[in-house]
Design a protein around this motif. Structure first.
Motif, PDB file in Angstrom:
ATOM      1  N   HIS A   1      -9.434   4.552  -3.984  1.00  0.00           N
ATOM      2  CA  HIS A   1      -9.883   5.600  -3.054  1.00  0.00           C
ATOM      3  C   HIS A   1      -8.956   5.663  -1.844  1.00  0.00           C
ATOM      4  N   GLY A   2      -8.676   4.490  -1.273  1.00  0.00           N
ATOM      5  CA  GLY A   2      -7.794   4.448  -0.113  1.00  0.00           C
ATOM      6  C   GLY A   2      -6.393   4.917  -0.427  1.00  0.00           C
ATOM      7  N   ALA A   3      -5.907   4.583  -1.617  1.00  0.00           N
ATOM      8  CA  ALA A   3      -4.567   5.007  -2.007  1.00  0.00           C
ATOM      9  C   ALA A   3      -4.476   6.520  -2.136  1.00  0.00           C
ATOM     10  N   LEU A   4      -5.505   7.156  -2.679  1.00  0.00           N
ATOM     11  CA  LEU A   4      -5.516   8.614  -2.764  1.00  0.00           C
ATOM     12  C   LEU A   4      -5.462   9.234  -1.374  1.00  0.00           C
ATOM     13  N   ASP A   5      -6.217   8.666  -0.433  1.00  0.00           N
ATOM     14  CA  ASP A   5      -6.167   9.159   0.946  1.00  0.00           C
ATOM     15  C   ASP A   5      -4.778   8.974   1.542  1.00  0.00           C
ATOM     16  N   ASP A   6      -4.196   7.806   1.310  1.00  0.00           N
ATOM     17  CA  ASP A   6      -2.860   7.529   1.834  1.00  0.00           C
ATOM     18  C   ASP A   6      -1.835   8.502   1.274  1.00  0.00           C
ATOM     19  N   LEU A   7      -1.911   8.768  -0.041  1.00  0.00           N
ATOM     20  CA  LEU A   7      -0.955   9.684  -0.652  1.00  0.00           C
ATOM     21  C   LEU A   7      -1.110  11.101  -0.105  1.00  0.00           C
ATOM     22  N   ALA A   8      -2.341  11.520   0.128  1.00  0.00           N
ATOM     23  CA  ALA A   8      -2.559  12.841   0.723  1.00  0.00           C
ATOM     24  C   ALA A   8      -1.915  12.910   2.100  1.00  0.00           C
ATOM     25  N   ASP A   9      -2.025  11.820   2.862  1.00  0.00           N
ATOM     26  CA  ASP A   9      -1.432  11.773   4.192  1.00  0.00           C
ATOM     27  C   ASP A   9       0.096  11.792   4.127  1.00  0.00           C
ATOM     28  N   VAL A  10       0.663  11.065   3.142  1.00  0.00           N
ATOM     29  CA  VAL A  10       2.118  10.998   3.006  1.00  0.00           C
ATOM     30  C   VAL A  10       2.691  12.370   2.655  1.00  0.00           C
ATOM     31  N   TYR A  11       2.065  13.059   1.693  1.00  0.00           N
ATOM     32  CA  TYR A  11       2.682  14.253   1.125  1.00  0.00           C
ATOM     33  C   TYR A  11       2.361  15.550   1.849  1.00  0.00           C
ATOM     34  N   ARG A  12       1.305  15.563   2.669  1.00  0.00           N
ATOM     35  CA  ARG A  12       0.913  16.860   3.247  1.00  0.00           C
ATOM     36  C   ARG A  12       1.949  17.402   4.212  1.00  0.00           C
ATOM     37  N   ALA A  13       2.764  16.539   4.816  1.00  0.00           N
ATOM     38  CA  ALA A  13       3.716  17.009   5.813  1.00  0.00           C
ATOM     39  C   ALA A  13       5.116  17.273   5.250  1.00  0.00           C
TER      40      ALA A  13
ATOM     41  N   THR B   1       0.854  -1.180   0.000  1.00  0.00           N
ATOM     42  CA  THR B   1       0.000   0.000   0.000  1.00  0.00           C
ATOM     43  C   THR B   1       0.897   1.238   0.000  1.00  0.00           C
ATOM     44  N   PRO B   2       0.356   2.398  -0.360  1.00  0.00           N
ATOM     45  CA  PRO B   2       1.159   3.617  -0.268  1.00  0.00           C
ATOM     46  C   PRO B   2       1.699   3.871   1.144  1.00  0.00           C
ATOM     47  N   GLN B   3       0.926   3.492   2.150  1.00  0.00           N
ATOM     48  CA  GLN B   3       1.424   3.664   3.515  1.00  0.00           C
ATOM     49  C   GLN B   3       2.634   2.780   3.769  1.00  0.00           C
ATOM     50  N   ASP B   4       2.618   1.545   3.239  1.00  0.00           N
ATOM     51  CA  ASP B   4       3.782   0.664   3.372  1.00  0.00           C
ATOM     52  C   ASP B   4       5.009   1.273   2.707  1.00  0.00           C
ATOM     53  N   ALA B   5       4.770   2.003   1.613  1.00  0.00           N
ATOM     54  CA  ALA B   5       5.867   2.595   0.843  1.00  0.00           C
ATOM     55  C   ALA B   5       6.207   4.008   1.303  1.00  0.00           C
ATOM     56  N   ARG B   6       5.624   4.424   2.416  1.00  0.00           N
ATOM     57  CA  ARG B   6       5.757   5.821   2.859  1.00  0.00           C
ATOM     58  C   ARG B   6       7.219   6.271   2.932  1.00  0.00           C
ATOM     59  N   GLY B   7       8.065   5.468   3.525  1.00  0.00           N
ATOM     60  CA  GLY B   7       9.459   5.859   3.669  1.00  0.00           C
ATOM     61  C   GLY B   7      10.138   6.078   2.328  1.00  0.00           C
TER      62      GLY B   7
END
Length: 448
Positions: free
Chosen positions: A160-172, A119-125
């Motif tokens: 849908h979930g991936a878009l949410d995850d990406l928004a969470d990753v990039y906003r900070a 998932t994008p969250q898994d790939a966050r780093g």
């Protein structure tokens, strides 16, 4: 006699080659496994190894893995010494267990080069590190063709979930001006690539309207969600038989009044298709006539389904829809690059993203962009995770806007993708292969 423009291409290519990490000038990052080196030299061995990669998810034990591997290798007439050792190991239960474990680890290692997480969250780093290095991403949510409506709905929910995850990753993350704007305006940080064939089981060439009608509600909701988040949604192209249906669907949806102001969206143009110039003109005419607030992004690629298209055409006795000589495809890629950039210069609201690992193709795009009066950040350059890692570093170091295409998904869903990337890796005609074996820079930058 070499023209002044050709001189510019060569100059750009030399600058990029000098900026490549030193290891790239002699070997390919991610292609240092002995098996992959051997596969690049032997077509029969390559086919056997890739058939094995494709069946790995269906294997249920180490013994099963070993038996499949040796079964495929048994069909290769001339096996190099390391693989003869593997064949001998398969003669005992303990040997098969060791061989199965080694082969499973090898496939996982290869997969992780190309697939950055489930998932994008898994790939966050990874996504955060790339951004800090000056590299944007397009997350490719893997999903091959669906066979039921429920699968299409699940894929849509994952998007849908991936878009949410990406928004969470990039906003900070800190600002990266070169990645977030060009002369046409703002560029979203969040960028998701999706496949229409994964949104519907009904995408068939004999009845394209059925697949379009079934996929439209799901894709429409994804466009709405991307607009709410300020994200970019990119719709990929796949095989030739679905291209018209996908193109019609994307342009029809983006023509709807509710999407006039957004979101940022785009589609793919495949230069290995003989009729791609005609499709380019259709896309440009649409973009010029609709004048959306966000420029349409056109990702220009060579194409990833060459073998499939050739085989299918020959099976049916059709003329191949793709160029069968690599140089013809490369020349078409350059013509399309210039045409799309000229359209932008002439006021058509499009953005060009040049997706290639070919040093000549990239250098040509940069030189062409400059010759038409654009800044370097007005051109996006894209590479594939696991194939273009060193190239992305060189491009970012030179101040270019670069985006890495990052697949996300589980190993089973990503296996077909992985096989296509491995085919690209070991193609004897590819720039990557030529670079690895030490072809002189002058030849790599020569006009196709």
């Amino acid at each position: 006699m070499q023209t002044a423009f050709e001189d510019q291409i060569v100059a750009v290519g030399r600058e990029l080659a000098a900026a490549l990490p030193r290891r790239s000038r002699h070997s390919l990052r991610g292609i240092d496994d002995r098996a992959m080196d051997l596969a690049a030299q032997d077509g029969a061995l390559r086919a056997a190894l890739f058939r094995f990669v494709d069946v790995v998810p269906a294997c249920r034990s180490l013994d099963d893995l070993a038996r499949h591997l040796t079964g495929f290798l048994a069909e290769v007439d001339e096996r190099p010494p390391p693989l003869e050792v593997a064949m001998r190991m398969s003669g005992t239960k303990a040997g098969r267990a060791a061989l199965g474990a080694a082969s499973a680890a090898g496939v996982r290692h290869m997969a992780h080069r190309f697939i950055v997480g489930e998932t994008p969250q898994d790939a966050r780093g990874i996504l955060e590190d790339l951004w800090r290095e000056g590299v944007a991403t397009s997350v490719d949510l893997l999903g091959e063709a669906t066979v039921t409506a429920a699968e299409g709905e699940r894929y849509a929910q994952r998007c849908h979930g991936a878009l949410d995850d990406l928004a969470d990753v990039y906003r900070a993350l800190a600002a990266r001006p070169a990645l977030e704007a060009d002369s046409a305006g703002l560029i979203p940080r969040e960028n998701l690539s999706v496949k229409v064939s994964a949104l519907t089981p009904l995408l068939r060439p004999e009845a394209p309207e059925l697949g379009q009608a079934d996929a439209a509600p799901r894709l429409r909701e994804l466009l709405r969600h991307a607009e709410r988040l300020g994200a970019h949604l990119h719709i990929d192209m796949e095989s030739y038989d679905s291209r018209e249906a996908v193109t019609d669907l994307v342009l029809d949806l983006l023509s709807e009044e509710e999407f006039r102001d957004g979101p940022s969206a785009g589609l793919v143009l495949q230069a290995y298709l003989r009729d791609s110039p005609e499709l380019a003109e259709r896309i440009l005419a649409w973009a010029d006539g609709h004048r959306r607030a966000r420029p349409l992004v056109v990702r220009l690629v060579k194409g990833a389904y060459w073998d499939h298209e050739i085989v299918e055409a020959r099976q049916h006795g059709w003329q191949s829809p793709v160029f069968e000589v690599k140089a013809d495809s490369d020349r078409n890629f350059e013509r399309l690059t210039r045409r799309l950039l000229q359209a932008r210069r002439d006021g058509v609201p499009v953005r060009l993203a040049v997706a290639s690992h070919n040093l000549r193709s990239i250098s040509h795009a940069i030189a062409c962009n400059r010759s038409l009066g654009f800044d370097d950040v007005d051109l996006e350059l894209q590479v594939l995770r696991g194939l273009g890692d060193d190239l992305q570093q060189a491009l970012a170091a030179r101040g270019h806007r670069v985006r890495t295409y990052c697949p996300v998904g589980d190993l089973v869903a990503g296996m077909a993708y992985l096989v296509r990337r491995l085919l690209e890796n070991t193609s004897n005609e590819s720039f990557l292969h030529e670079q690895a074996v030490g072809v002189p820079l002058e030849e790599l930058l020569a006009a196709p």
